[in-house]
Design a protein around this motif. Structure first.
Motif, PDB file in Angstrom:
ATOM      1  N   ARG A 195       0.846  -1.189   0.000  1.00 55.05           N
ATOM      2  CA  ARG A 195       0.000   0.000   0.000  1.00 55.05           C
ATOM      3  C   ARG A 195       0.881   1.237   0.000  1.00 55.05           C
ATOM      4  O   ARG A 195       1.783   1.371   0.828  1.00 55.05           O
ATOM      5  N   LEU A 229      -0.758  11.129  -1.616  1.00 52.34           N
ATOM      6  CA  LEU A 229      -1.021  11.019  -3.058  1.00 52.34           C
ATOM      7  C   LEU A 229      -2.098  12.004  -3.504  1.00 52.34           C
ATOM      8  O   LEU A 229      -1.981  12.619  -4.563  1.00 52.34           O
ATOM      9  N   TYR A 230      -3.161  12.150  -2.709  1.00 52.10           N
ATOM     10  CA  TYR A 230      -4.230  13.059  -3.119  1.00 52.10           C
ATOM     11  C   TYR A 230      -3.736  14.500  -3.186  1.00 52.10           C
ATOM     12  O   TYR A 230      -4.172  15.269  -4.043  1.00 52.10           O
ATOM     13  N   ILE A 259      -2.042  14.785  -6.473  1.00 54.56           N
ATOM     14  CA  ILE A 259      -3.018  14.789  -7.568  1.00 54.56           C
ATOM     15  C   ILE A 259      -3.666  16.159  -7.721  1.00 54.56           C
ATOM     16  O   ILE A 259      -3.814  16.667  -8.827  1.00 54.56           O
ATOM     17  N   ILE A 317      -5.132  12.204 -12.187  1.00 50.93           N
ATOM     18  CA  ILE A 317      -4.989  11.006 -11.352  1.00 50.93           C
ATOM     19  C   ILE A 317      -3.977  10.050 -11.966  1.00 50.93           C
ATOM     20  O   ILE A 317      -3.085   9.540 -11.289  1.00 50.93           O
ATOM     21  N   PHE A 318      -4.089   9.824 -13.252  1.00 51.02           N
ATOM     22  CA  PHE A 318      -3.235   8.833 -13.900  1.00 51.02           C
ATOM     23  C   PHE A 318      -1.772   9.259 -13.916  1.00 51.02           C
ATOM     24  O   PHE A 318      -0.877   8.417 -13.856  1.00 51.02           O
ATOM     25  N   VAL A 362      -0.175  10.555 -11.569  1.00 51.09           N
ATOM     26  CA  VAL A 362       0.406  10.222 -10.271  1.00 51.09           C
ATOM     27  C   VAL A 362       0.448   8.712 -10.041  1.00 51.09           C
ATOM     28  O   VAL A 362       1.444   8.172  -9.571  1.00 51.09           O
ATOM     29  N   ILE A 363      -0.634   8.014 -10.389  1.00 50.76           N
ATOM     30  CA  ILE A 363      -0.687   6.590 -10.026  1.00 50.76           C
ATOM     31  C   ILE A 363      -0.098   5.650 -11.069  1.00 50.76           C
ATOM     32  O   ILE A 363       0.208   4.511 -10.743  1.00 50.76           O
ATOM     33  N   SER A 364       0.094   6.092 -12.303  1.00 53.57           N
ATOM     34  CA  SER A 364       0.614   5.170 -13.317  1.00 53.57           C
ATOM     35  C   SER A 364       2.013   4.640 -12.983  1.00 53.57           C
ATOM     36  O   SER A 364       2.254   3.440 -13.148  1.00 53.57           O
ATOM     37  N   ILE A 405       3.185   4.052 -10.094  1.00 53.20           N
ATOM     38  CA  ILE A 405       2.971   3.110  -8.998  1.00 53.20           C
ATOM     39  C   ILE A 405       2.388   1.808  -9.530  1.00 53.20           C
ATOM     40  O   ILE A 405       2.823   0.710  -9.156  1.00 53.20           O
ATOM     41  N   LEU A 406       1.410   1.910 -10.418  1.00 52.19           N
ATOM     42  CA  LEU A 406       0.792   0.706 -10.979  1.00 52.19           C
ATOM     43  C   LEU A 406       1.772  -0.064 -11.849  1.00 52.19           C
ATOM     44  O   LEU A 406       1.785  -1.300 -11.846  1.00 52.19           O
TER      45      LEU A 406
END
Length: 146
Positions: free
Chosen positions: A4, A13-14, A17, A97-98, A100-102, A104-105
């Motif tokens: 996590r 993270l938010y 974003i 959003i993407f 920041v999280i891409s 990580i994914l």
């Protein structure tokens, strides 16, 4: 085990974003391939105004996705039904959003993940398959179910 991730360099993270710099880059990315869209033309005239509005929506946590729009077009002898979203704010928030999280994914993705990832694609996939087949002297890969 899935790890996590709630913070990057101590920042939530938010918060990353909804940062203005991230949203401005998201506005540019959301408008990149849609030059003829009237909404994109309006956004490109005053991108700061739209970035401020998106930042405000994200700050208040008041975003709700709008529904899809549908359009039927006649192309190459067939009628096609297109489904798309609004540029403002849906596509911009998606890009924010993407962005920041891409990374990580993609850390947890297998090496041979190619679909819709910048720098990868069908060409790289076929190159890797050819390389793997060339190095397989006993033809074990050729008999595997793909």
């Amino acid at each position: 085990m899935v790890k996590r991730i709630g913070r990057i360099d101590g920042v939530k993270l938010y918060d990353i974003i909804k940062s203005r710099d991230n949203v401005i880059q998201a506005v540019k990315e959301a408008c990149r391939d849609h030059a003829r869209d009237p909404a994109v033309i309006r956004i490109r005239e005053r991108p700061d105004r739209y970035a401020d509005a998106v930042c405000d929506i994200l700050e208040k946590e008041s975003y709700y996705p709008s529904g899809f729009k549908f359009k039927t077009i006649y192309e190459r002898g067939k009628w096609r039904k297109l489904c798309y979203t609004r540029t403002f704010p849906d596509r911009i928030i998606h890009h924010a959003i993407f962005r920041v999280i891409s990374p990580i994914l993609l850390m947890g993705a297998v090496r041979d993940t190619y679909a819709a990832i910048p720098g990868k694609g069908l060409h790289l996939g076929t190159t890797n398959v050819r390389r793997d087949l060339a190095g397989d002297s006993r033809n074990q890969i050729g008999r595997a179910h793909v």
